[in-house]
Motif scaffolding. Structure first.
Motif, PDB file in Angstrom:
ATOM      1  N   ALA A  14       0.836  -1.206   0.000  1.00  0.00           N
ATOM      2  CA  ALA A  14       0.000   0.000   0.000  1.00  0.00           C
ATOM      3  C   ALA A  14       0.869   1.254   0.000  1.00  0.00           C
ATOM      4  O   ALA A  14       0.572   2.233  -0.692  1.00  0.00           O
ATOM      5  N   GLU A  15       1.967   1.220   0.765  1.00  0.00           N
ATOM      6  CA  GLU A  15       2.890   2.351   0.795  1.00  0.00           C
ATOM      7  C   GLU A  15       3.535   2.568  -0.581  1.00  0.00           C
ATOM      8  O   GLU A  15       3.693   3.701  -1.037  1.00  0.00           O
ATOM      9  N   GLU A  18       1.023   4.240  -2.885  1.00  0.00           N
ATOM     10  CA  GLU A  18       0.886   5.661  -2.533  1.00  0.00           C
ATOM     11  C   GLU A  18       2.096   6.460  -3.020  1.00  0.00           C
ATOM     12  O   GLU A  18       1.954   7.566  -3.539  1.00  0.00           O
ATOM     13  N   THR A  19       3.279   5.895  -2.902  1.00  0.00           N
ATOM     14  CA  THR A  19       4.491   6.558  -3.408  1.00  0.00           C
ATOM     15  C   THR A  19       4.417   6.686  -4.923  1.00  0.00           C
ATOM     16  O   THR A  19       4.773   7.728  -5.479  1.00  0.00           O
ATOM     17  N   ARG A  21       1.750   6.946  -6.707  1.00  0.00           N
ATOM     18  CA  ARG A  21       0.786   8.001  -7.015  1.00  0.00           C
ATOM     19  C   ARG A  21       1.385   9.400  -6.853  1.00  0.00           C
ATOM     20  O   ARG A  21       0.970  10.342  -7.507  1.00  0.00           O
ATOM     21  N   ARG A  22       2.318   9.530  -5.913  1.00  0.00           N
ATOM     22  CA  ARG A  22       2.899  10.836  -5.630  1.00  0.00           C
ATOM     23  C   ARG A  22       4.026  11.224  -6.583  1.00  0.00           C
ATOM     24  O   ARG A  22       4.477  12.369  -6.564  1.00  0.00           O
ATOM     25  N   LYS A  93      -6.332  -0.210  -3.557  1.00  0.00           N
ATOM     26  CA  LYS A  93      -7.636  -0.027  -2.921  1.00  0.00           C
ATOM     27  C   LYS A  93      -8.816  -0.208  -3.861  1.00  0.00           C
ATOM     28  O   LYS A  93      -9.848   0.453  -3.746  1.00  0.00           O
TER      29      LYS A  93
END
Length: 130
Positions: A14-15, A18-19, A21-22, A93
């Motif tokens: 998940a991390e 998220e990375t 996406r950033r 997700k």
């Protein structure tokens, strides 16, 4: 560090998403076909005065997060292709219902495949550590 658990692997996946996406993207969210150094021009008055809706992206991740993301995404190569897509989708997700509609299998079957894939990654990580 102690042995890896399924919770550790799920958290790191998940991390990593998220990375990912950033990370900064080119304009319009896809690589440009041609590069130009001319500034963007204003297309209408609403855009010129800042009335247009804007999309603010979060800041770029630090280098250590990018390194962890690259390491974590390599783990996905340890599982089969369909399992890899499922693990990636869950880390991003995407709901079980959407995956059911896309894949055609039941939630129970998809959950079993997902659990098996995560367990494979955990097993490889713990074997690699020893």
């Amino acid at each position: 560090m102690t042995d890896w658990t399924t919770g550790d692997v799920v958290y790191r996946l998940a991390e990593a998403i998220e990375t990912l996406r950033r990370l900064p993207l080119p304009r319009h969210g896809r690589p440009a076909q041609r590069w130009t150094y001319w500034p963007d021009y204003v297309r209408d008055a609403l855009e010129a005065y800042g009335y247009a809706k804007t999309h603010i992206r979060p800041g770029a991740p630090p280098p250590d997060k990018i390194k962890r993301m690259e390491e974590t995404l390599e783990w996905l190569l340890w599982v089969a292709d369909l399992e890899r897509k499922l693990v990636f989708a869950r880390a991003a997700k995407i709901t079980w219902r959407a995956l059911e509609d896309h894949d055609g299998r039941s939630r129970t079957t998809l959950k079993n495949v997902y659990d098996k894939a995560v367990e494979t990654i955990v097993h490889r990580l713990n074997a690699k550590k020893s």
